[in-house]
Design an enzyme around this catalytic site. Structure first.
Site, PDB file in Angstrom:
ATOM      1  N   GLU A 475       0.856  -1.178   0.000  1.00 14.35           N
ATOM      2  CA  GLU A 475       0.000   0.000   0.000  1.00 14.35           C
ATOM      3  C   GLU A 475       0.899   1.236   0.000  1.00 14.35           C
ATOM      4  OE1 GLU A 475      -4.202   1.255   2.147  1.00 14.35           O
ATOM      5  OE2 GLU A 475      -3.238  -0.655   2.577  1.00 14.35           O
ATOM      6  N   GLU A 746      -2.136   0.456  13.595  1.00 13.50           N
ATOM      7  CA  GLU A 746      -3.335   0.745  12.815  1.00 13.50           C
ATOM      8  C   GLU A 746      -4.597   0.375  13.583  1.00 13.50           C
ATOM      9  OE1 GLU A 746      -5.004  -0.165   8.295  1.00 13.50           O
ATOM     10  OE2 GLU A 746      -3.449  -1.445   9.158  1.00 13.50           O
TER      11      GLU A 746
END
Length: 898
Positions: A475, A746
């Site tokens: 990502e 996260e």
């Protein structure tokens, strides 16, 4: 007489920048005193700037501002004649203080212009003529040019860029320390070039230039869908070298079809997957004049037809190696793997030395965490391989580090290393955009101090040319929602003005004509992935925050149409221009109150969308006011009022009950000033009860978390905010710290208490969004803030707050005016007596609020408050004392009400 000194001169935020293309560069300076005890209340009342085209102001002066009556010392625009390309300009500043005394001239500083127009580029884009399949990974290209010079060189400057990532060498030596040049921008619209002073690299006679070019972000694998060639399918190089001799003559070396090209040792280089380097294929000395480029190894470069109109000078500080770490342990996992522990989840690469036989292969694979059995874990990397492979040439000790890839990791699995794996063979090179450190926060709680370190390391790892969401999996994109959530915290820790200037310009470049904003910037996702609330609002929040923290009106003006475009996009969604209840939204992403199987918290998406619509409208109105756009200011204030009315009608009952009884829903309504009076009081009560019912745990996701403690502290419940912030059990900010985290996770439970993982699918352990709590630590606990009417800390708002759980807290911020310090210490917990130490830089004013203080008992420096110098105003309020302070250092002692 106290000596006033003008120091720390910067041009466009940088010290002596080389190769800029700003037509009217802005100059800043700070005022200091040579006296060990400088007086308080020092202000600038006038300045004078002189600019010359050489070091001699008497002979080559091109602009003298004259004495300008102004207190402006930050981002003062050059207003002299039009600047010429490839020219060094020197400048100096003197000021007058509030007593009419002149400082004397500062030391001389400079800036140097680059190539200012497309016409000044004489070089051609060149590429390899070898036939390749652009759909597969390719070896890096080598470009070479030998040339001769004859004469005494006084100055030599290279202007270079590439379609791909490049490294530049001259006569066998690397030029500069910059990494990942030319950086990542919206390449088809904006491509940076770099400027290098190579005067000392040249030698009389034969010389050789070398450029190594790899895929990088330009055409490598990006995103999680195995897409390539997102900006182009051909790598290419562009270079122009200007050599000036003592007699004034000039020689120019340009990239053209006289260059030759080949392949070297880098056989694969991908951002996500790593690098494969076969040292047996090295072409020793390929970038030196004496090297013999045979026809079989080298072929003529081909001219590549590609425009130059999108070329711009480097805007941001470059990425560099900023720190080097040694392994704290080397161990065998239960599965028998040899693993290095770097002691810190970091971003960069491993440099190592090895002595092996020709063809021997050493493989380094990188991971963030170990699994609960203690084995090497790569499940959360998804398709990213994060693997570097080195093949020995077998000629004694060899050393290797990658060039065009980076990894996010704490642990490194070593396979195939000959002999003992020892710490001295391996070095972790920490890589980030090289931004100046500006802030420090510290308190009496060691877990909170570790949290602050984790926030900083998360910023270091993810501010690699763009603000990425994570640095390890497939990502690593510039997600807009993450950036807007964290930007204010980031501006405390580092000087992020150039960093975000570059990024919001790419946002504007990638923004659609109707104002839609892609999810990620630069945009590498399919065209239909754009314009979620709280994500697209980065178009407004980020430029406004840079203005707020640095006083940058020019960037605000430059981005104004983009800001306005986003607000108008929201207005045009759906049937009701004052509600946003259509389209896709991420909602309260990763909120813990999400339904089973969903990543979105339970707060209604249309509530979140309408709340952010109102917030961006309000900020846009304020921006219009700052820029003197009176009609727009009135129009968007009216829009904010109408959106607020519709928000109340849609989401709040007449009795004041919010339809979404969630922490995030209440937080947004309060933070964005969407409720008033009795409604507000009820929403506050609801939020407090929601937190208390969770036993002082949070349930917020990406949208609500940045504002949660702010809202509680500002609405009379600082004690509740403190209990939340100091909570150690899941879910909380400190839970990951108790689990050994060295960066921000996260997910609140990325690693569960039993050692298992939240998920494999989306579980980064270096993801800065929840690190936005750092903003609250600086602003509220330590008490450093600014005012949008006098932005950039020209007017400093100081409000240190004592609270249960802390014995002391302190923070520094090196603002554009100088260092701000705010620290407090509880002297006696029984009497509530506490001391606040403050430092305010010259040419600023501070508004200080001391909660629960009384004027009659307040001391400054041991003296009654009415005898203290530098205090312009004193006011007793119901909640405490408000003081207006001039520059200087202060110590206040007060007693807090019990």
């Amino acid at each position: 007489m106290q000596d006033l000194i003008v120091a720390q001169l910067t041009c466009e935020y940088r010290v002596n920048p080389v190769g800029i293309d700003v037509a009217k560069p802005r100059l800043s300076w700070k005022l200091t005193s040579s006296s060990p005890t400088p007086r308080r209340g020092v202000k600038q009342t006038a300045y004078q700037i002189q600019v010359a085209a050489s070091g001699d102001f008497s002979d080559s002066l091109i602009w003298d501002s004259g004495k300008v009556a102004s207190d402006q010392s930050v981002l003062v625009s050059y207003e002299g004649p039009a600047l010429e390309a490839r020219t060094r300009y020197v400048y100096r500043v003197q000021v007058w203080n509030d007593q009419g005394k002149a400082s004397g001239w500062s030391e001389t500083a400079y800036w140097e212009t680059g190539l200012l127009t497309t016409a000044e580029w004489k070089a051609s884009w060149i590429t390899t003529a070898q036939l390749r399949n652009p759909e597969v990974e390719e070896p890096a290209d080598l470009f070479r040019k030998a040339f001769e010079i004859n004469g005494q060189v006084t100055k030599a400057t290279v202007y270079a860029t590439a379609l791909g990532l490049y490294e530049l060498t001259l006569n066998g030596s690397r030029v500069g320390e910059d990494l990942f040049s030319p950086g990542w921008t919206s390449y088809t619209k904006r491509l940076q070039y770099q400027t290098y002073d190579v005067t000392t690299h040249l030698q009389n006679g034969g010389n050789a230039l070398g450029m190594m070019v790899a895929d990088g972000w330009y055409k490598g694998n990006m995103g999680w869908k195995d897409r390539r060639n997102l900006f182009g399918s051909e790598r290419a190089a562009l270079l122009q070298l200007h050599i000036t001799f003592e007699d004034g003559s000039e020689q120019v070396v340009i990239s053209d079809d006289s260059w030759t090209t080949s392949e070297g040792a880098i056989q694969l280089s991908e951002i996500y997957h790593g690098e494969t380097y076969d040292a047996r294929l090295e072409k020793q000395g390929w970038d030196t004049f004496s090297y013999s480029a045979t026809a079989t190894d080298w072929i003529a470069a081909a001219i590549y037809d590609h425009p130059k109109e999108q070329l711009i000078a480097q805007e941001n500080e470059p990425a560099r190696i900023v720190e080097q770490l040694k392994p704290i342990a080397i161990f065998q996992t239960p599965s028998g793997e040899t693993v290095l522990d770097m002691g810190q989840n970091m971003v960069g690469w491993i440099r190592f030395s090895v002595t092996g036989e020709a063809g021997q292969t050493i493989t380094l694979q990188h991971a963030e965490v170990l699994d609960k059995e203690g084995n090497f874990y790569i499940g959360n990397l998804r398709k990213a391989k994060q693997t570097n492979v080195y093949i020995c040439k077998g000629e004694g000790e060899e050393s290797y580090a990658p060039r065009f890839t980076f990894q996010g990791f704490r642990y490194v699995k070593v396979v195939g290393y000959p002999g003992d794996v020892l710490p001295e063979h391996f070095t972790g090179c920490v890589i980030t955009t090289d931004l100046a450190t500006t802030g420090q926060f510290e308190c009496s709680n060691p877990l909170v101090n570790q949290l602050q370190r984790n926030i900083v390391w998360g910023q270091i790892g993810n501010f690699l040319d763009v603000p990425t969401d994570c640095p390890q999996r497939d990502e690593r994109l510039g997600w807009t929602g993450d950036a807007q959530a964290f930007i204010r915290t980031s501006a405390f820790n580092r000087n992020v003005a150039p960093f975000f200037t570059k990024w919001v310009r790419d946002l504007k470049a990638d923004q659609a004509p109707d104002g839609a904003v892609p999810f990620v910037i630069p945009d590498v996702l399919p065209d239909d992935l754009h314009s979620s609330s709280a994500w697209g609002d980065a178009a407004v929040i980020c430029p406004w925050t840079i203005y707020l923290c640095y006083g940058d009106k020019r960037l605000l003006e430059e981005q104004y149409d983009s800001m306005k475009g986003w607000v108008e996009y929201q207005r045009n969604q759906g049937d009701n221009p004052y509600l946003w209840n259509t389209g896709f939204h991420f909602g309260d992403w990763l909120g813990l109150d999400a339904k089973e199987g969903s990543y979105k918290g339970s707060t209604p998406e249309d509530l979140i969308a309408t709340a952010f619509y109102a917030y961006s409208s309000k900020l846009l109105a304020q921006a219009a006011e700052v820029l003197g756009k009176a009609d727009d200011a009135a129009s968007y204030r009216s829009l904010f009022t109408k959106v607020k009315e519709h928000f109340r009608n849609e989401f709040i009952t007449p009795s004041g009950r919010l339809c979404a009884s969630t922490q995030t829903g209440t937080v947004l309504a309060l933070m964005f000033e969407l409720v008033e009076g009795e409604q507000k009081a009820r929403v506050i009560q609801t939020l407090v009860k929601l937190v208390e019912d969770q036993e002082y745990h949070l349930t917020t996701g990406f949208v609500g978390t940045p504002y949660l403690c702010h809202v509680l502290s500002e609405n009379g419940h600082h004690d509740v905010a403190l209990k939340l912030a100091l909570q150690e059990s899941f879910p909380s900010w400190l839970y990951p710290v108790t689990q050994g985290a060295t960066t921000i996770w996260e997910h609140w439970d990325g690693v569960k208490a039993d050692g298992s993982f939240w998920s494999d699918d989306m579980n980064s352990f270096n993801h800065y969004a929840y690190g936005a709590i750092g903003d609250w630590l600086y602003q509220v606990v330590a008490g450093i803030d600014t005012d949008h009417q006098e932005a950039g800390y020209k007017l400093i708002k100081l409000r240190p707050r004592i609270g249960e759980g802390f014995e002391y807290a302190k923070a520094t911020l090196d603002s554009m005016y100088g260092e701000i310090y705010s620290g407090w210490e509880l002297n006696d917990s029984h009497s509530g007596q506490w001391t606040a130490n403050l430092s305010i830089p010259a040419n600023t004013t501070a508004e200080l609020f001391l909660p629960n203080a009384k004027l009659e008992s307040l001391l400054e420096g041991g003296l009654p408050i009415f005898e203290a110098e530098g205090i312009y105003a004193r006011k007793q309020t119901f909640n405490g004392v408000t003081l207006t302070l001039g520059s200087g250092s202060y110590q206040f002692t007060t007693s807090a009400a019990k």
